[in-house]
Scaffold this motif. Structure first.
Motif, mmCIF file in Angstrom:
data_model
loop_
_atom_site.group_PDB
_atom_site.id
_atom_site.type_symbol
_atom_site.label_atom_id
_atom_site.label_comp_id
_atom_site.label_asym_id
_atom_site.label_seq_id
_atom_site.Cartn_x
_atom_site.Cartn_y
_atom_site.Cartn_z
ATOM 1 N N VAL A 1 2.715 9.331 -10.259
ATOM 2 C CA VAL A 1 3.688 8.468 -10.225
ATOM 3 C C VAL A 1 3.177 6.927 -10.207
ATOM 4 O O VAL A 1 3.017 6.435 -9.786
ATOM 5 N N HIS A 2 4.175 6.279 -10.775
ATOM 6 C CA HIS A 2 4.332 4.704 -10.701
ATOM 7 C C HIS A 2 5.100 4.197 -10.297
ATOM 8 O O HIS A 2 6.100 4.205 -10.656
ATOM 9 N N LEU A 3 5.056 3.430 -8.923
ATOM 10 C CA LEU A 3 7.188 2.642 -8.111
ATOM 11 C C LEU A 3 6.385 1.468 -8.087
ATOM 12 O O LEU A 3 4.979 1.339 -8.097
ATOM 13 N N PHE A 4 7.570 0.701 -8.500
ATOM 14 C CA PHE A 4 7.866 -0.484 -8.570
ATOM 15 C C PHE A 4 9.098 -0.650 -9.060
ATOM 16 O O PHE A 4 9.679 -0.749 -9.941
ATOM 17 N N SER A 5 8.967 -2.152 -8.735
ATOM 18 C CA SER A 5 10.519 -2.804 -8.696
ATOM 19 C C SER A 5 10.132 -3.807 -10.169
ATOM 20 O O SER A 5 8.902 -4.346 -9.779
ATOM 21 N N LYS A 6 11.144 -3.575 -11.222
ATOM 22 C CA LYS A 6 11.031 -4.857 -12.670
ATOM 23 C C LYS A 6 11.228 -6.217 -11.694
ATOM 24 O O LYS A 6 11.070 -7.595 -12.204
ATOM 25 N N ALA A 7 11.181 -6.586 -10.183
ATOM 26 C CA ALA A 7 11.243 -7.771 -9.606
ATOM 27 C C ALA A 7 9.426 -8.443 -9.605
ATOM 28 O O ALA A 7 9.415 -9.443 -9.317
ATOM 29 N N LEU A 8 8.862 -7.457 -9.731
ATOM 30 C CA LEU A 8 6.655 -7.796 -9.492
ATOM 31 C C LEU A 8 6.556 -8.323 -10.323
ATOM 32 O O LEU A 8 7.187 -8.515 -11.894
ATOM 33 N N PRO A 9 5.555 -9.675 -10.146
ATOM 34 C CA PRO A 9 4.839 -10.239 -11.795
ATOM 35 C C PRO A 9 4.757 -9.502 -12.246
ATOM 36 O O PRO A 9 3.424 -8.020 -11.553
ATOM 37 N N LEU A 10 4.667 -9.645 -13.685
ATOM 38 C CA LEU A 10 2.875 -8.863 -14.484
ATOM 39 C C LEU A 10 2.288 -9.723 -14.367
ATOM 40 O O LEU A 10 1.436 -10.729 -14.332
ATOM 41 N N ALA A 11 1.108 -8.628 -14.170
ATOM 42 C CA ALA A 11 -0.758 -8.854 -14.470
ATOM 43 C C ALA A 11 -0.935 -9.258 -15.781
ATOM 44 O O ALA A 11 0.356 -9.477 -16.815
ATOM 45 N N ALA A 12 -1.830 -10.484 -15.731
ATOM 46 C CA ALA A 12 -2.588 -11.657 -16.883
ATOM 47 C C ALA A 12 -2.613 -10.468 -18.094
ATOM 48 O O ALA A 12 -3.319 -9.709 -16.966
ATOM 49 N N GLY A 13 -2.348 -10.504 -19.804
ATOM 50 C CA GLY A 13 -2.650 -9.292 -19.788
ATOM 51 C C GLY A 13 -2.110 -8.125 -20.013
ATOM 52 O O GLY A 13 -2.982 -7.011 -21.051
ATOM 53 N N ALA A 14 -1.583 -7.591 -19.906
ATOM 54 C CA ALA A 14 -0.160 -6.493 -19.292
ATOM 55 C C ALA A 14 -0.558 -6.479 -20.460
ATOM 56 O O ALA A 14 0.120 -6.840 -21.674
ATOM 57 N N TRP A 15 -1.123 -4.615 -20.575
ATOM 58 C CA TRP A 15 -0.445 -3.945 -22.530
ATOM 59 C C TRP A 15 0.777 -4.016 -23.256
ATOM 60 O O TRP A 15 1.347 -3.888 -24.290
ATOM 61 N N THR A 16 1.717 -4.189 -21.781
ATOM 62 C CA THR A 16 2.624 -3.701 -22.722
ATOM 63 C C THR A 16 4.160 -4.061 -21.297
ATOM 64 O O THR A 16 3.202 -4.343 -20.250
ATOM 65 N N ARG A 17 5.099 -4.694 -21.980
ATOM 66 C CA ARG A 17 6.319 -4.491 -20.405
ATOM 67 C C ARG A 17 7.275 -3.492 -19.805
ATOM 68 O O ARG A 17 7.297 -2.685 -21.420
ATOM 69 N N PRO A 18 6.781 -2.682 -18.786
ATOM 70 C CA PRO A 18 7.974 -1.283 -19.025
ATOM 71 C C PRO A 18 9.702 -1.913 -18.903
ATOM 72 O O PRO A 18 10.228 -3.151 -19.012
#
Length: 268
Positions: A10-27
């Motif tokens: 599972v992938h647990l995360f909050s939308k408040a967290l920063p995206l990595a550079a080069g992320a292949w998509t935005r959740p």
């Protein structure tokens, strides 16, 4: 009566967290720890494993906080190999209670790193010495060389997403052959996870699972939901994922054996 499930992906995360550079998509959304725990209870899932998410740039802090707070969770982390500019403390996250391993998310990566270089040799030595494992997500065509190098380094390897079988040939190709050879060593495990990503009929997924079961039995297979299904091309629910385990592995006894193997590996 079947056992409560163990969701090993599972992938647990909050939308408040920063995206990595080069992320292949935005959740499209998020799945927080607080939202997932009651979801587990509602679907008969007793334990879960957080898979490190390459889309995020929070230095594993969200995952580590969840592991410290909830003993029913385990997780993998992202760790970069040490260089002349970094200290060995970069590996400190591997020592946190509940961290099961380091994830190499190399799918879609243009160039693969040199596992024989000093930085990765040191990292893999640390992983092996701590009794952790490498979680590997990579295309089947690139699996043979990477898996051989990891096994030569003496680490345990958990391969994500059925080992990326080919939609037409399944495991009858160099990547599939490498996966089956790795399973024969006793130091490789495979997750029956994210089957929806292959866009094949349920019977085909069950065929992939049957091939792996015939090769190695249930003791080195795990089930994972891949919630919250980032990048899915159709709406999916957690119930869909739980139900897919039963269609992929129809025999309840085998599902229970997979669950026991998951508990032993991650929580034993």
């Amino acid at each position: 009566m079947t056992l409560p499930l163990v969701d090993t992906h599972v992938h647990l995360f909050s939308k408040a967290l920063p995206l990595a550079a080069g992320a292949w998509t935005r959740p499209e959304g998020d799945l927080t720890t607080e939202a997932f725990l009651p979801m587990m209870d509602a679907h008969g899932v007793s334990h879960a494993v957080i898979s490190a998410m390459s889309l995020l740039d929070d230095r594993n802090e969200y995952t580590l906080a969840a592991l410290r707070a909830y003993p029913r969770l385990r997780g993998t982390v992202h760790v970069e190999p040490a260089t002349e500019a970094t200290e060995p403390t970069e590996f400190a996250g591997l020592r946190v209670n509940g961290v099961a391993g380091v994830r190499f998310q190399w799918r879609r990566r243009a160039d693969l790193p040199d596992l024989a270089g000093p930085g990765y040799r040191a990292l893999l030595r640390q992983v092996a010495e701590l009794g952790r494992h490498v979680e590997l997500n990579i295309e089947s065509a690139r699996l043979p060389a990477v898996l051989d190098s990891l096994l030569a380094a003496g680490v345990k390897v958990v391969v994500d997403h059925f080992g990326d079988p080919h939609p037409a040939t399944g495991y009858a190709n160099p990547g599939g052959a490498a996966l089956l050879r790795g399973l024969a060593t006793g130091r490789v495990w495979v997750k029956l996870s994210a089957g929806y990503r292959f866009r094949v009929p349920p019977a085909r997924l069950a065929g992939y699972a049957a091939t792996l079961l015939a090769a190695v039995g249930p003791e080195r297979l795990f089930w994972g939901s891949d919630a919250p299904f980032v990048g899915a091309r159709r709406p999916l629910t957690y119930r869909d994922a739980v139900d897919s385990f039963a269609t992929t592995v129809p025999e309840p006894t085998l599902r229970d054996q997979i669950t026991r193997a998951s508990l032993a590996f991650y929580f034993g």
